[in-house]
Design a protein around this motif. Structure first.
Motif, PDB file in Angstrom:
ATOM      1  N   ALA A   1       0.803  -1.315  -0.112  1.00 58.14           N
ATOM      2  CA  ALA A   1       0.099   0.027  -0.061  1.00 58.14           C
ATOM      3  C   ALA A   1       0.905   1.192  -0.065  1.00 58.14           C
ATOM      4  N   GLU A   2       1.850   1.205   0.746  1.00 56.58           N
ATOM      5  CA  GLU A   2       2.920   2.398   0.759  1.00 56.58           C
ATOM      6  C   GLU A   2       3.424   2.893  -0.650  1.00 56.58           C
ATOM      7  N   ILE A   3       3.970   1.705  -1.459  1.00 52.81           N
ATOM      8  CA  ILE A   3       4.291   1.840  -2.743  1.00 52.81           C
ATOM      9  C   ILE A   3       3.262   2.327  -3.531  1.00 52.81           C
ATOM     10  N   GLY A   4       2.070   1.806  -3.335  1.00 53.04           N
ATOM     11  CA  GLY A   4       0.834   2.412  -4.319  1.00 53.04           C
ATOM     12  C   GLY A   4       0.566   4.007  -4.049  1.00 53.04           C
ATOM     13  N   LEU A   5       0.621   4.214  -2.665  1.00 53.81           N
ATOM     14  CA  LEU A   5       0.084   5.442  -2.226  1.00 53.81           C
ATOM     15  C   LEU A   5       1.353   6.391  -2.206  1.00 53.81           C
ATOM     16  N   ASP A   6       2.342   6.228  -2.396  1.00 50.69           N
ATOM     17  CA  ASP A   6       3.845   6.802  -2.166  1.00 50.69           C
ATOM     18  C   ASP A   6       3.718   7.654  -0.954  1.00 50.69           C
ATOM     19  N   ILE A   7       3.851   6.690  -0.001  1.00 47.93           N
ATOM     20  CA  ILE A   7       4.225   6.943   1.478  1.00 47.93           C
ATOM     21  C   ILE A   7       5.469   6.897   1.630  1.00 47.93           C
ATOM     22  N   GLU A   8       6.060   8.013   2.411  1.00 43.14           N
ATOM     23  CA  GLU A   8       7.347   7.960   2.775  1.00 43.14           C
ATOM     24  C   GLU A   8       7.435   7.355   4.212  1.00 43.14           C
ATOM     25  N   ILE A   9       8.061   6.467   4.551  1.00 40.89           N
ATOM     26  CA  ILE A   9       8.381   5.858   5.694  1.00 40.89           C
ATOM     27  C   ILE A   9       9.601   6.506   6.636  1.00 40.89           C
ATOM     28  N   PRO A  10       9.328   6.998   8.165  1.00 41.90           N
ATOM     29  CA  PRO A  10      10.164   7.496   8.809  1.00 41.90           C
ATOM     30  C   PRO A  10      11.364   6.393   8.865  1.00 41.90           C
ATOM     31  N   GLU A  11      12.588   7.058   8.877  1.00 41.71           N
ATOM     32  CA  GLU A  11      13.723   6.349   9.021  1.00 41.71           C
ATOM     33  C   GLU A  11      13.730   5.535  10.308  1.00 41.71           C
ATOM     34  N   ARG A  12      13.235   5.845  11.319  1.00 40.97           N
ATOM     35  CA  ARG A  12      13.378   5.367  12.819  1.00 40.97           C
ATOM     36  C   ARG A  12      12.526   4.071  12.582  1.00 40.97           C
ATOM     37  N   ALA A  13      11.323   4.257  11.954  1.00 36.32           N
ATOM     38  CA  ALA A  13      10.302   3.178  11.851  1.00 36.32           C
ATOM     39  C   ALA A  13      11.043   2.269  10.820  1.00 36.32           C
ATOM     40  N   THR A  14      11.670   2.444   9.628  1.00 38.62           N
ATOM     41  CA  THR A  14      12.441   1.427   9.117  1.00 38.62           C
ATOM     42  C   THR A  14      13.176   0.719   9.603  1.00 38.62           C
ATOM     43  N   TYR A  15      14.290   1.275  10.701  1.00 38.51           N
ATOM     44  CA  TYR A  15      15.042   0.497  11.374  1.00 38.51           C
ATOM     45  C   TYR A  15      14.297  -0.647  12.588  1.00 38.51           C
ATOM     46  N   ILE A  16      13.220  -0.129  12.790  1.00 35.16           N
ATOM     47  CA  ILE A  16      12.537  -1.045  13.850  1.00 35.16           C
ATOM     48  C   ILE A  16      11.899  -2.194  12.983  1.00 35.16           C
ATOM     49  N   ARG A  17      11.431  -1.962  11.771  1.00 33.70           N
ATOM     50  CA  ARG A  17      10.933  -2.986  10.950  1.00 33.70           C
ATOM     51  C   ARG A  17      11.994  -3.992  10.539  1.00 33.70           C
ATOM     52  N   VAL A  18      13.146  -3.415  10.324  1.00 30.75           N
ATOM     53  CA  VAL A  18      14.242  -4.161  10.104  1.00 30.75           C
ATOM     54  C   VAL A  18      14.650  -5.279  11.383  1.00 30.75           C
ATOM     55  N   ILE A  19      14.544  -4.571  12.659  1.00 27.68           N
ATOM     56  CA  ILE A  19      14.934  -5.451  13.803  1.00 27.68           C
ATOM     57  C   ILE A  19      13.822  -6.452  13.768  1.00 27.68           C
ATOM     58  N   MET A  20      12.590  -6.161  13.715  1.00 35.75           N
ATOM     59  CA  MET A  20      11.332  -7.214  13.784  1.00 35.75           C
ATOM     60  C   MET A  20      11.618  -8.253  12.997  1.00 35.75           C
ATOM     61  N   GLY A  21      11.900  -7.934  11.447  1.00 33.12           N
ATOM     62  CA  GLY A  21      12.261  -8.706  10.471  1.00 33.12           C
ATOM     63  C   GLY A  21      13.215  -9.638  10.756  1.00 33.12           C
ATOM     64  N   GLU A  22      14.439  -9.275  11.294  1.00 31.33           N
ATOM     65  CA  GLU A  22      15.526 -10.197  11.659  1.00 31.33           C
ATOM     66  C   GLU A  22      15.442 -10.898  12.920  1.00 31.33           C
ATOM     67  N   LEU A  23      14.426 -10.475  13.727  1.00 30.50           N
ATOM     68  CA  LEU A  23      14.211 -11.357  15.073  1.00 30.50           C
ATOM     69  C   LEU A  23      13.158 -12.444  14.448  1.00 30.50           C
ATOM     70  N   GLU A  24      12.274 -12.086  13.622  1.00 29.68           N
ATOM     71  CA  GLU A  24      11.291 -13.088  13.183  1.00 29.68           C
ATOM     72  C   GLU A  24      12.323 -14.114  12.424  1.00 29.68           C
ATOM     73  N   ARG A  25      13.239 -13.754  11.447  1.00 27.02           N
ATOM     74  CA  ARG A  25      14.037 -14.848  10.892  1.00 27.02           C
ATOM     75  C   ARG A  25      14.951 -15.576  11.865  1.00 27.02           C
ATOM     76  N   LEU A  26      15.245 -15.052  12.937  1.00 25.78           N
ATOM     77  CA  LEU A  26      15.910 -15.955  13.892  1.00 25.78           C
ATOM     78  C   LEU A  26      15.101 -16.923  14.420  1.00 25.78           C
ATOM     79  N   HIS A  27      13.902 -16.336  14.897  1.00 21.16           N
ATOM     80  CA  HIS A  27      12.831 -17.484  15.651  1.00 21.16           C
ATOM     81  C   HIS A  27      12.356 -18.599  14.506  1.00 21.16           C
ATOM     82  N   SER A  28      12.401 -18.024  13.313  1.00 17.54           N
ATOM     83  CA  SER A  28      11.900 -19.059  12.112  1.00 17.54           C
ATOM     84  C   SER A  28      13.068 -20.064  12.019  1.00 17.54           C
ATOM     85  N   HIS A  29      14.182 -19.731  11.924  1.00 14.85           N
ATOM     86  CA  HIS A  29      15.434 -20.616  11.700  1.00 14.85           C
ATOM     87  C   HIS A  29      15.564 -21.289  12.969  1.00 14.85           C
TER      88      HIS A  29
END
Length: 376
Positions: free
Chosen positions: A88-116
């Motif tokens: 939706a952000e791509i379609g609506l051209d929404i810019e994501i705050p940089e701090r939010a981007t870092y938190i998304r990466v942290i959550m993504g990598e934590l999920e990768r750890l728990h999945s692996h």
């Protein structure tokens, strides 16, 4: 007097397994066709978990539909809501705050750890090595508590929202310090597990050369993620995601495409995830968590988003009409990987059949959205 049977008489036998099997966390059915206990052909059937989520999403408000995507899978729920919001952000051209981007990466990598870690623990269980399995489950518990600390829940954390992340996922000094401390625990525990694992000749003899998927066949069958990288191909979509532009990490590969390579892939990738999380918490910028400065408009074109999740490439696409979802399509990495495991089974002993299938870390619940149309 009975006549003696010819010594060269070979009888093909079908061995069905499932839909419930102790080596599988989710229900599915597999038919092994064997000769002299060697698998000559395999046929995997899924569909038990199909819930029609894409159809349910049709016409829902985009915010509600994004939340629904978390219910696709309990293991990779964050991956689905992240990619759905990203679409939706791509379609609506929404810019994501940089701090939010870092938190998304942290959550993504934590999920990768728990999945692996779940994959490694379950794999050791299939190998009948309960000690190794419990060691990894202990490490995974540390990750699950971190996910609960940030998202407020051990499953379906609801971190990503349109424009950023929820305020409850803010990282204060205490949470950041706990992340630092637990990354040290995880790295030490994972190193100890890896050293013991590769030093065990019984385990290595069971997984080396079993379930081999050649590189050419992996490409032909569109295999993705760690299962593709286990054949020697260094393809990781994190290199194309803007969220990972500021992070330094290695793309791990193995060469043999067997069960051993797939297991080692998850071990080595977990070290890279720890490295990324450390960089994120050390360099996380200040700023807001959500960008609400955007308007809901119709998107004439269908927006698409590809991201790298624990099992490979995850695809989401849809258009928006008066803020509601239209033409939703979700394609998960296991859709291709599970099919490839039918090939990987061939030539292996029947007792290794399930091991050959689960080596790709299949997520049957994620995958149960495809419908095969047969024209007669």
């Amino acid at each position: 007097m009975d006549e003696k049977l010819p010594t060269n008489n070979i009888i093909e036998t079908e061995i069905p397994m499932g839909t419930v099997h102790p080596a599988a966390l989710e229900p599915y059915k597999v038919r092994f066709f064997v000769e002299d206990e060697i698998i000559q052909e395999a046929e995997i059937t899924i569909g038990v978990n199909h819930r029609g989520i894409e159809r349910i999403m049709e016409g829902l408000p985009v915010q509600k539909a994004n939340s629904l995507t978390e219910k696709i899978c309990g293991i990779c729920s964050n991956s689905h809501i992240w990619n759905s919001c990203r679409t939706a952000e791509i379609g609506l051209d929404i810019e994501i705050p940089e701090r939010a981007t870092y938190i998304r990466v942290i959550m993504g990598e934590l999920e990768r750890l728990h999945s692996h870690f779940l994959y490694l623990a379950h794999g050791c269980e299939v190998l009948a090595h309960e000690t190794f399995s419990m060691r990894v489950f202990y490490l995974r518990e540390i990750v699950m508590e971190l996910l609960a600390m940030i998202g407020g829940n051990r499953v379906q954390y609801g971190c990503s929202v349109l424009g950023g992340v929820r305020p409850r996922c803010e990282l204060d000094a205490n949470k950041i310090q706990r992340l630092k401390d637990d990354m040290d625990k995880l790295e030490g525990g994972l190193s100890d597990f890896a050293d013991r694992f590769v030093a065990d000749p019984i385990v290595l003899s069971r997984i080396t050369g079993v379930g081999v998927l050649p590189q050419k066949q992996a490409i032909k069958l569109a295999v993705t993620g760690p299962s593709l990288r286990a054949t020697g191909i260094a393809r990781d979509l994190r290199t194309t995601m803007f969220e990972y532009d500021n992070f330094d990490y290695n793309i791990v590969t193995q060469q043999d495409g067997d069960v051993k390579s797939n297991l080692l892939m998850r071990v080595l990738e977990s070290f890279e995830s720890i490295k990324i999380i450390r960089q994120a918490i050390a360099n996380i910028p200040d700023g807001k968590l959500v960008n609400n400065d955007w308007d809901m408009v119709d998107t004439e074109d269908i927006a698409e988003s590809y991201i790298e999740v624990p099992r490979g490439t995850l695809y989401h696409s849809y258009a928006l009409e008066t803020g509601r979802i239209r033409h939703c399509i979700i394609r998960t990495p296991s859709m291709a990987n599970i099919g490839a495991m039918q090939y990987a089974c061939i030539g292996n002993h029947l007792t290794d059949g399930q091991l050959c299938i689960v080596q790709c870390d299949p997520c049957f619940t994620c995958t149960d959205r495809a419908i095969e149309v047969i024209r007669r």
